[in-house]
Design an enzyme around this catalytic site. Structure first.
Site, mmCIF file in Angstrom:
data_model
loop_
_atom_site.group_PDB
_atom_site.id
_atom_site.type_symbol
_atom_site.label_atom_id
_atom_site.label_comp_id
_atom_site.label_asym_id
_atom_site.label_seq_id
_atom_site.Cartn_x
_atom_site.Cartn_y
_atom_site.Cartn_z
ATOM 1 N N SER A 68 -29.885 3.485 -2.899
ATOM 2 C CA SER A 68 -30.484 4.827 -2.923
ATOM 3 C C SER A 68 -31.014 5.253 -4.290
ATOM 4 C CB SER A 68 -29.471 5.864 -2.436
ATOM 5 O OG SER A 68 -29.331 5.786 -1.033
ATOM 6 N N LYS A 71 -34.559 6.416 -4.557
ATOM 7 C CA LYS A 71 -35.017 7.790 -4.323
ATOM 8 C C LYS A 71 -35.505 8.486 -5.598
ATOM 9 C CE LYS A 71 -32.191 8.543 -0.175
ATOM 10 N NZ LYS A 71 -31.222 7.437 -0.074
ATOM 11 N N SER A 128 -28.359 12.532 -0.978
ATOM 12 C CA SER A 128 -28.999 11.219 -0.876
ATOM 13 C C SER A 128 -29.457 10.926 0.553
ATOM 14 C CB SER A 128 -28.035 10.123 -1.351
ATOM 15 O OG SER A 128 -28.723 8.911 -1.535
ATOM 16 N N LYS A 238 -28.856 9.758 -10.097
ATOM 17 C CA LYS A 238 -28.888 9.266 -8.721
ATOM 18 C C LYS A 238 -27.993 8.036 -8.558
ATOM 19 C CE LYS A 238 -30.050 9.548 -4.555
ATOM 20 N NZ LYS A 238 -28.654 9.094 -4.339
#
Length: 394
Positions: A68, A71, A128, A238
């Site tokens: 993720s 992202k 997320s 993130k």
């Protein structure tokens, strides 16, 4: 005469070789990387965000699965769209069947459900959410494949030479690979070009409202980035995890005037990821000192020879930023201007006419070009003729 010409040619060579609008320097580029810090991650990189200086790296160019952390690029393109006024935070996004079908981390959006762009950003940054990421990709580019194409174009523009995106959310897909260095590059771009991302990725808990055919209901969002609660100076950014990628993160932290980005890939577990983050962040903050000169003060014009104006307005091409890891006294930085006594026309706006040179003692630490602020053509016969006519009849 020959001695003067030789000096002038040397000066021109120095100007050509040192051209850069903003100086981003590192005191000793081998010192930090040579130190053997113990990390459990398969790949790691520590970067100072204002200069982009890499302070520490380990297998930073190995292509791995980002999960993720992908992202970050999705958010970067969303914020770029807002900046370009292609859409706004208050615009409404309709969730497609495809977006609602995403597995993994999600906020359980339903087909036909609508959310604002702002709430979608919250879902991506805090929870997320894969479904929100795909819904936004379709909103921005018309389809997820079209959005992924934009992701790869942006990656290329940022110099992310070892990155290939296959989707917008980081779910496992063949060939969806990047590196710690490339993640640091896109992270730096996001936090510097769009610092408002911190208004979202710093939120610990929030909620959205689902409005579907079954009615209205609140859905809680809790930040996946536990580092925010585990490190005093953490500011984002993130996390990522799949069974194949293991534990990944691009983390940011700020202390005094220093902001650091730490990227870790393929950590064996969460505990190791936190330990490595703290180790690298502490190391960076203990090493880094940043010198900055905004270079906003006006400069005196330069006399112009044989031009349609007698003086040229000049300015610094940008600020000076210098990162030191050797403990030098940055209060001792000396700045000197290297400018000719006059300049020959023609002159084009943006031409380099001199340099601001920075040094500590006898050691140069960098320079910033000084540029022309305007065009000044040569004063030819036509110019003087028209000037004489104007004086005669006006």
């Amino acid at each position: 005469m020959k001695k003067r010409m030789k000096s002038y040619l040397c000066y021109l060579l120095i100007m050509i070789l040192s051209f850069t609008p903003t100086v981003l320097l590192y005191a000793d580029e081998t010192e930090a990387s040579s130190e053997q810090l113990q990390v459990s991650a398969k790949s790691a990189l520590l970067m100072e965000s204002k200069t982009g200086t890499v302070i520490y790296e380990c297998n930073a160019d190995e292509r791995l699965r980002p999960a993720s952390v992908t992202k970050i690029m999705t958010l970067l393109l969303i914020f770029e769209g807002i900046e370009k006024k292609q859409f706004s935070l208050s615009d409404t996004v309709t969730v497609s069947e495809h977006a609602a079908s995403m597995g993994g981390s999600q906020v359980y959006l339903e087909p036909g459900e609508t959310q604002t762009v702002q709430d979608m950003i919250k879902c991506i940054s805090i929870a997320s959410a894969n479904d929100a990421s795909v819904a936004m990709a379709e909103f921005v580019a018309g389809s997820e494949p079209a959005f992924v194409e934009k992701m790869n174009e942006k990656a290329k523009a940022l110099g992310m030479n070892n990155t290939t995106f296959v989707n917008c959310c980081g779910l496992e897909a063949e060939g969806h690979l990047t590196t710690a260095r490339d993640i640091a590059l896109m992270s730096r771009e996001l936090i510097t070009a769009h610092p408002e991302i911190k208004d979202y990725c710093n939120i610990w808990q929030d909620s959205i409202t689902h409005v579907t055919r079954r009615g209205s209901s609140e859905f809680g969002l809790t930040n996946t980035n536990k580092f925010l609660k585990q490190y005093a100076y953490a500011t984002g950014l993130k996390t990522g995890y799949t069974s194949l990628s293991k534990y990944c993160i691009s983390a940011t932290a700020a202390k005094d005037d220093i902001e650091l980005i730490t990227v870790l890939m393929a950590e064996p577990d969460i505990k190791s990821r936190v330990k490595d983050l703290c180790t690298l962040m502490d190391y960076g903050f203990s090493k880094c000192l940043l010198y900055e000169d905004s270079n906003t003060e006006p400069l005196s014009p330069l006399p112009v020879l044989h031009g349609q104006k007698t003086e040229l307005n000049i300015a610094y091409a940008g600020p000076m930023k210098y990162l030191d890891v050797k403990g030098q006294d940055l209060n001792a930085v000396d700045k000197s201007l290297q400018l000719p006594q006059s300049i020959e026309s023609p002159i084009t706006k943006g031409d380099i006419v001199g340099h601001a040179v920075y040094s500590i003692g006898s050691s140069s630490i960098g320079s910033v070009p000084i540029i022309a602020c305007e065009d000044i053509p040569v004063a030819d016969f036509t110019f003087y003729f028209l000037k004489a006519v104007k004086r005669l009849f006006c």
